[in-house]
Design a protein around this motif. Sequence first.
Motif, PDB file in Angstrom:
ATOM      1  N   ASP A 134      44.835 -39.423 -60.972  1.00  0.00           N
ATOM      2  CA  ASP A 134      43.777 -39.064 -62.416  1.00  0.00           C
ATOM      3  C   ASP A 134      44.299 -37.861 -62.695  1.00  0.00           C
ATOM      4  O   ASP A 134      44.218 -37.637 -64.359  1.00  0.00           O
ATOM      5  CB  ASP A 134      42.446 -39.388 -61.998  1.00  0.00           C
ATOM      6  CG  ASP A 134      41.311 -39.773 -63.576  1.00  0.00           C
ATOM      7  OD1 ASP A 134      41.781 -39.530 -64.455  1.00  0.00           O
ATOM      8  OD2 ASP A 134      40.525 -40.690 -63.335  1.00  0.00           O
ATOM      9  N   HIS A 156      33.454 -42.842 -58.933  1.00  0.00           N
ATOM     10  CA  HIS A 156      34.445 -42.033 -60.044  1.00  0.00           C
ATOM     11  C   HIS A 156      34.222 -42.095 -61.018  1.00  0.00           C
ATOM     12  O   HIS A 156      33.970 -43.566 -61.972  1.00  0.00           O
ATOM     13  CB  HIS A 156      35.764 -43.025 -59.097  1.00  0.00           C
ATOM     14  CG  HIS A 156      36.876 -42.628 -60.518  1.00  0.00           C
ATOM     15  ND1 HIS A 156      38.066 -42.196 -60.047  1.00  0.00           N
ATOM     16  CD2 HIS A 156      37.600 -42.523 -62.109  1.00  0.00           C
ATOM     17  CE1 HIS A 156      39.005 -41.714 -60.984  1.00  0.00           C
ATOM     18  NE2 HIS A 156      38.507 -42.344 -62.153  1.00  0.00           N
ATOM     19  N   HIS A 181      33.680 -40.454 -65.281  1.00  0.00           N
ATOM     20  CA  HIS A 181      34.519 -39.312 -66.109  1.00  0.00           C
ATOM     21  C   HIS A 181      33.408 -39.010 -66.919  1.00  0.00           C
ATOM     22  O   HIS A 181      32.059 -39.627 -66.704  1.00  0.00           O
ATOM     23  CB  HIS A 181      35.143 -40.764 -66.702  1.00  0.00           C
ATOM     24  CG  HIS A 181      36.318 -41.481 -65.965  1.00  0.00           C
ATOM     25  ND1 HIS A 181      37.976 -40.354 -66.799  1.00  0.00           N
ATOM     26  CD2 HIS A 181      37.112 -41.272 -65.148  1.00  0.00           C
ATOM     27  CE1 HIS A 181      39.013 -40.537 -65.753  1.00  0.00           C
ATOM     28  NE2 HIS A 181      38.819 -42.308 -64.638  1.00  0.00           N
TER      29      HIS A 181
END
Length: 515
Positions: free
Chosen positions: A26, A206, A208
């Motif tokens: 990522d 995960h 963001h």
Amino acid sequence: MLKRTVFFTDSRAKSNVTVFDTTLRDGEQTPGISFTREEKLGIAEHLSDIGVHTIEAGFPASSDAERDIVSAIKRLGLTADVCGLARSLPADVDVCIDCDVDMVHIFIPTSDVQREYTIKKTREQVLEAAGDIIAYARDHLGLCMFSAMDATRTDPDYLIEVYRTAVDAGATIINVPDTVGVITPTAMKHLISRIDREVNCPIDVHCHNDFGLAVANTIAAVEGGASQIQVTVNGLGERAGNADLAQTVMALSSIYGIDTGIRTTSLVETSRLVARYSGMSTPPTQPIVGENAFAHESGIHSHGVITRSDTFEPGIMTPEMVGHRRRLKLGKHAGRHAVRQMLAEAQLVPTDTQLDEIVLRVKRVAGRGKRVTDADLYEIAENVMQLAPDGKTLELQGIAVMTGNHVIPTASVRATVDGEEHVFSSVGNGPVDAAVKAILGIVKTPVHLKEFRIEAVSGGTDALGHVTITVEDERGRIFDASASSDDIILASAEAVINAINLVCRTRKNDRKRKD
Ligand code: MN
């Protein structure tokens, strides 16, 4: 569980969580970032050394080069597990198997918007596809992570159903991605604790950073019962990036007392390595690793930390714990205690009246909007204290630099060292590098260049180049110096010379003190 204050009583947090780093996957999807093969191998090795549990090395099906890098990382024989990303396609999984990865990370969109507009599958078709691909992967691989892409925008009842299907098919860990960074910490904690209660499988998260909540959401997920966190070095990643490794790990260990297995004393080094390879530096205010993370400028704060560091620092986290340093910096709020302490480092002991005058002049310089470096401070102090000027150790007589598209950048420097003339030439990676190397070649004093920064003060091609450099002497003392010029090579040369003279002057004062 919490080391300091009990904020929650309903925490499902584990006493240790593992770290899954996705800087190479990522992180590399950050617009403008592309690592070379050597850089990716170097980062993987470093991450394994500092205790990362799993390294997501890349997306092998995306290109032949990527497949080659992922298998090369696996062949390094690291302590960390190596993971490859795959869409829910047997061909993608096959490429991961060819790379001999320890774990495959399979994702499939589950939110209505992504399901309908990207893969055009019904909820039932997604359930079936998830079960089939996990079963296929588990026939060949021991470790299989299943990711319901856009989980935080997926109908929670359906999400539970998807995870149960994946776990029944053999997923060894389930990932809950906040793919577009829209959840809040409270909602995340609720979501994770529900999944933890209703699905029998370890949970990974995960997050963001679209709203700047990636670290907070990751920590909330751990409070809800997640046992693994996905992070990237310097928070690199798609759009606004992912949860930052250093921040998440330090918050978990210092605030919550949760063991992540990370050797935290390397965190600054890790950040600098990735900043160098990615060409994306962190701002001075970056938590944990930024230049100012443990720097103090105002008189009140500096006085406080000189007396006792936890007056104006967290205390549960010290610079030593993360491989950083505490630094006092001078500015318009400078105070007597900080100035006295900084001068003492250079063996300069002003009287009270002299100290007042030095502080006044420091504030005056800072008030003009200029950063006050160590070199500026010592010059002011020597002036006020009317110290017999030692003369500068190193004085530049001339510099010539040759550069162009068909020549190796070369610099020649003529300078006097304590009055004696020397000449030295060096090639470099560019004209600035050549000039700096030529100057360093002239002095015998061991000076270790720690940081070098060039900034354009105005925006056009006629911008003034401002160079700030930080050096370390053989006793581990840090000094900074700067210079400005409309010629960046001359500004670089002058800044380096200022820094070298600072180190030499301090060394002379050390000797005087001893005599
Ligand atoms: Mn992502």
